[in-house]
Design an enzyme around this catalytic site. Structure first.
Site, PDB file in Angstrom:
ATOM      1  N   ASP A 195      45.321  41.105  35.640  1.00 12.91           N
ATOM      2  CA  ASP A 195      45.945  41.652  36.852  1.00 12.91           C
ATOM      3  C   ASP A 195      47.388  41.203  37.109  1.00 12.91           C
ATOM      4  OD1 ASP A 195      43.335  42.541  37.035  1.00 12.91           O
ATOM      5  OD2 ASP A 195      42.820  41.274  38.732  1.00 12.91           O
TER       6      ASP A 195
ATOM      7  N   LYS B 191      39.789  47.883  36.830  1.00 13.89           N
ATOM      8  CA  LYS B 191      38.582  47.318  37.429  1.00 13.89           C
ATOM      9  C   LYS B 191      38.678  47.386  38.942  1.00 13.89           C
ATOM     10  CE  LYS B 191      40.118  42.474  37.158  1.00 13.89           C
ATOM     11  NZ  LYS B 191      40.041  42.080  38.542  1.00 13.89           N
TER      12      LYS B 191
ATOM     13  N   CYS C 179      40.599  36.621  41.131  1.00 12.85           N
ATOM     14  CA  CYS C 179      40.170  37.354  39.934  1.00 12.85           C
ATOM     15  C   CYS C 179      40.087  36.466  38.692  1.00 12.85           C
ATOM     16  CB  CYS C 179      41.099  38.540  39.692  1.00 12.85           C
ATOM     17  SG  CYS C 179      40.954  39.807  40.985  1.00 12.85           S
TER      18      CYS C 179
END
Length: 180
Positions: free
Chosen positions: A14, A76, A108
């Site tokens: 991310d 995701k 995350c």
């Protein structure tokens, strides 16, 4: 346990354009992650990258995105990249060792690391290549991951363990291009 190139996958979590400006030291995290991706690719270590809800957080930062293999990118919605289907089915997902970088350390990255550990993988988190909005959250995330069994490492630890030995042309190339 040593990190071995033949057993490793680099997992980039991310590092997205809209999130990065809020990350403490976000530009440095991108720089470190890009360095890791380039070293991994030179040593033929698979790279997997995730994007958390890209409609809201944007896509992977452009300079990093250019380096990534298209088949290794996964969108995701869960905070953990191990939740839902897909991570272990991507190229490199079958490997035993995961070298992890990305954001946010306490969300995350943490939840993914815990999921990898639960799946029986060896997990190494690259300290200078993870970040959170607040330094305290990063520190707490790293401490929790370490307490759960992840190993906290530096980028050079990764590179030297992947190389295994000096005196080879590959070592000289990595040393000249990445270490100095």
């Amino acid at each position: 346990m040593l990190m071995r190139a033949k057993d490793s996958t680099l997992l980039v979590i991310d590092l997205q354009e809209r999130l990065l400006p809020a990350i403490d030291g976000g530009a440095a995290v991108i720089e470190q992650a890009s360095w890791l991706v380039r070293v991994a690719q030179r040593l033929q270590v698979p790279v997997i990258a995730t994007e958390q809800y890209p409609k809201g957080l944007g896509y992977t930062e452009a300079s990093l995105h250019e380096l990534l293999p298209g088949e290794g990118l996964r969108e995701k919605i869960h905070f953990s990249a191990t939740a839902g289907a897909g991570l272990f089915d991507l190229p490199g997902g079958e490997r035993q060792q995961f070298i992890v970088c990305g954001t946010e350390t306490h969300v995350c990255v943490l939840q993914t690391v815990l999921g990898l550990l639960t799946a029986g993988r060896e997990v190494f988190v690259v300290d200078e290549a993870v970040g959170s909005r607040r330094p305290r959250d990063k520190a707490l995330g790293l401490a929790r991951m370490e307490g759960a069994g992840a190993v906290i490492v530096s980028r050079e630890m990764v590179a030297f363990e992947w190389l295994e030995r000096a005196g080879t042309e590959l070592f000289r190339e990595i040393s000249r291009g990445f270490i100095r």
